[in-house]
Design an enzyme around this catalytic site. Structure first.
Site, short mmCIF file in Angstrom:
data_model
loop_
_atom_site.label_atom_id
_atom_site.label_comp_id
_atom_site.label_asym_id
_atom_site.label_seq_id
_atom_site.Cartn_x
_atom_site.Cartn_y
_atom_site.Cartn_z
CG ASP A 21 6.07 -8.65 -3.66
OD1 ASP A 21 4.78 -8.80 -3.65
OD2 ASP A 21 6.96 -9.72 -3.43
CG ASN A 23 1.14 -3.22 -5.20
OD1 ASN A 23 1.97 -2.44 -4.62
ND2 ASN A 23 0.70 -3.33 -6.45
CG HIS A 38 -3.04 -4.38 -6.85
ND1 HIS A 38 -2.09 -4.73 -6.69
CD2 HIS A 38 -4.02 -5.46 -6.90
CE1 HIS A 38 -1.96 -6.12 -6.40
NE2 HIS A 38 -3.30 -6.29 -6.60
CD GLU A 68 3.49 -18.65 -13.18
OE1 GLU A 68 2.62 -19.45 -12.78
OE2 GLU A 68 3.82 -18.55 -14.23
CD1 TRP A 70 -2.16 -14.89 -16.59
CD2 TRP A 70 -4.02 -13.69 -16.66
NE1 TRP A 70 -1.97 -14.01 -17.89
CE2 TRP A 70 -3.09 -13.26 -17.75
CE3 TRP A 70 -5.24 -12.88 -16.37
CZ2 TRP A 70 -3.33 -11.89 -18.67
CZ3 TRP A 70 -5.55 -11.96 -17.32
CH2 TRP A 70 -4.70 -11.70 -18.52
NE ARG A 72 -1.37 -12.24 -7.33
CZ ARG A 72 -0.66 -11.10 -6.64
NH1 ARG A 72 -1.25 -10.21 -6.39
NH2 ARG A 72 0.44 -11.57 -6.31
CG LEU A 132 12.78 6.43 -17.54
CD1 LEU A 132 14.20 6.06 -16.89
CD2 LEU A 132 11.71 6.38 -16.46
NE ARG A 189 9.90 -10.26 -4.55
CZ ARG A 189 9.27 -11.51 -5.34
NH1 ARG A 189 9.90 -12.10 -6.14
NH2 ARG A 189 7.94 -11.51 -5.23
NE ARG A 195 8.82 -15.50 -4.15
CZ ARG A 195 8.33 -15.45 -2.89
NH1 ARG A 195 8.92 -15.94 -1.90
NH2 ARG A 195 7.04 -14.77 -2.64
CB SER A 197 9.04 -14.08 -9.01
OG SER A 197 9.27 -14.03 -7.58
C1 FPP Z 1 2.53 -6.83 -6.33
O1 FPP Z 1 2.06 -6.96 -5.19
C2 FPP Z 1 1.57 -6.44 -7.35
C3 FPP Z 1 1.31 -7.02 -8.50
C4 FPP Z 1 1.54 -8.41 -8.87
C5 FPP Z 1 0.40 -6.39 -9.67
C6 FPP Z 1 -0.05 -5.16 -9.80
C7 FPP Z 1 1.07 -4.04 -10.03
C8 FPP Z 1 0.46 -2.85 -9.84
C9 FPP Z 1 -1.00 -2.56 -9.59
C10 FPP Z 1 1.58 -1.74 -10.13
C11 FPP Z 1 1.50 -1.24 -11.40
C12 FPP Z 1 0.27 -1.22 -12.00
C13 FPP Z 1 -0.13 -0.87 -13.44
C14 FPP Z 1 -1.41 -0.76 -13.67
C15 FPP Z 1 1.03 -1.07 -14.51
P1 FPP Z 1 1.25 -8.15 -4.33
O2 FPP Z 1 -0.27 -8.21 -4.90
O3 FPP Z 1 1.99 -9.51 -4.93
O4 FPP Z 1 1.51 -7.79 -2.91
P2 FPP Z 1 1.58 -8.90 -1.74
O5 FPP Z 1 2.70 -9.71 -1.91
O6 FPP Z 1 1.89 -7.97 -0.58
O7 FPP Z 1 0.18 -9.59 -1.65
#
Ligand code: FPP
Length: 242
Positions: A21, A23, A38, A68, A70, A72, A132, A189, A195, A197
């Site tokens: 979480d 990104n 991302h 969930e 989708w 976005r 791993l 997390r 949470r 989620s």
């Molecule tokens: C969480 O940050 C990230 C995601 C819900 C989705 C994407 C995850 C990645 C890109 C990492 C792994 C990638 C791959 C391709 C396997 P957020 O967008 O919820 O961050 P925020 O809460 O700051 O908005």
């Protein structure tokens, strides 16, 4: 497993699960679009696989895309799916180099055909690797997983393959996507949200939880060691008394 890490002795958790979480916030801080975050998150994930294995962790499971997610924007979802395409293809070579076995959990039916194919190729190419065990949760939701498992069990009962009295916790576990994995010892997390989620609700019943303010793209070796240090400070009783 006991292991010396940078001069300290740790009991290393066997299975670590992570809710990736932060990104989006990482990108926002840099005045960049969310998909920039991302992309950084995907790179951090590559490094994390090497870091956790080097620390002695055997199973590493990450929540990359939830049922969930989708909701976005179309732009963000297609950006993540494109990242995933590159990630799955590049992973074959990386997994080979690191002896890593990669699997995907979640409902694949909603994923694009080329992504489904890439997942099958990656799982097939890495299935005999003994390093791993890396599991990526994609279009995963814990309630969805339990619903699918319940339907499968009900079908077996209806077909006379299983009797109701034979439904045990082990039978339920063996119908989940995670049937080949031990339960997580530690759930991490990132980014300060407290949470879970809908991530592995059945499997984390006795896991220790570690929440950190570090945003996922910034997560590094020292942060993983901090999580293991926290885990070592917990006394795991599994409902009993010690
Ligand atoms: C969480 O940050 C990230 C995601 C819900 C989705 C994407 C995850 C990645 C890109 C990492 C792994 C990638 C791959 C391709 C396997 P957020 O967008 O919820 O961050 P925020 O809460 O700051 O908005």
């Amino acid at each position: 497993m006991k292991k010396e890490i940078d001069g300290e002795i740790f009991e290393v958790p066997r299975h670590v699960a992570v809710i990736l979480d932060g990104n989006g916030r990482w990108a926002k801080k840099r005045l960049m679009p969310r998909n920039f975050g991302h992309k950084a998150g995907a790179k951090t994930l590559e490094d994390a696989c090497e870091i956790v294995y080097d620390l002695g962790i055997e199973y590493f499971t990450v929540y990359a895309f939830s049922t969930e997610n989708w909701k976005r924007s179309v732009e963000e979802v297609s950006g993540i799916m494109n990242l995933l395409r590159d990630y799955l293809v590049n992973s074959i070579e990386r997994a080979d180099k690191n002896n890593m076995k990669i699997s995907v959990i979640g409902d694949r039916t909603r994923l694009a055909d080329d992504i489904k194919d890439a997942i099958l190729r990656l799982e097939e190419a890495t299935k005999n690797n003994t390093g791993l065990k890396f599991t990526i949760a994609l279009n995963y939701g814990g309630r969805d997983e339990l619903t699918r498992a319940t339907k499968d069990i009900a079908k077996e009962v209806a077909e006379g393959k299983l009797s109701i009295d034979d439904i045990t916790e082990d039978v339920i576990s063996s119908h989940l996507d995670t049937r080949e994995l031990p339960d997580p010892d530690l759930l991490i997390r990132t980014s300060g949200e407290i949470r879970t989620s809908n991530f592995l609700p059945w499997q984390i019943a006795y896991s220790e939880f570690y929440f950190t303010d570090v945003l996922w793209p910034d997560m590094n070796r020292d942060n993983f060691i901090d999580a293991i240090r926290y885990y070592n400070g917990r006394e795991r009783r599994f409902g009993g008394v010690k």
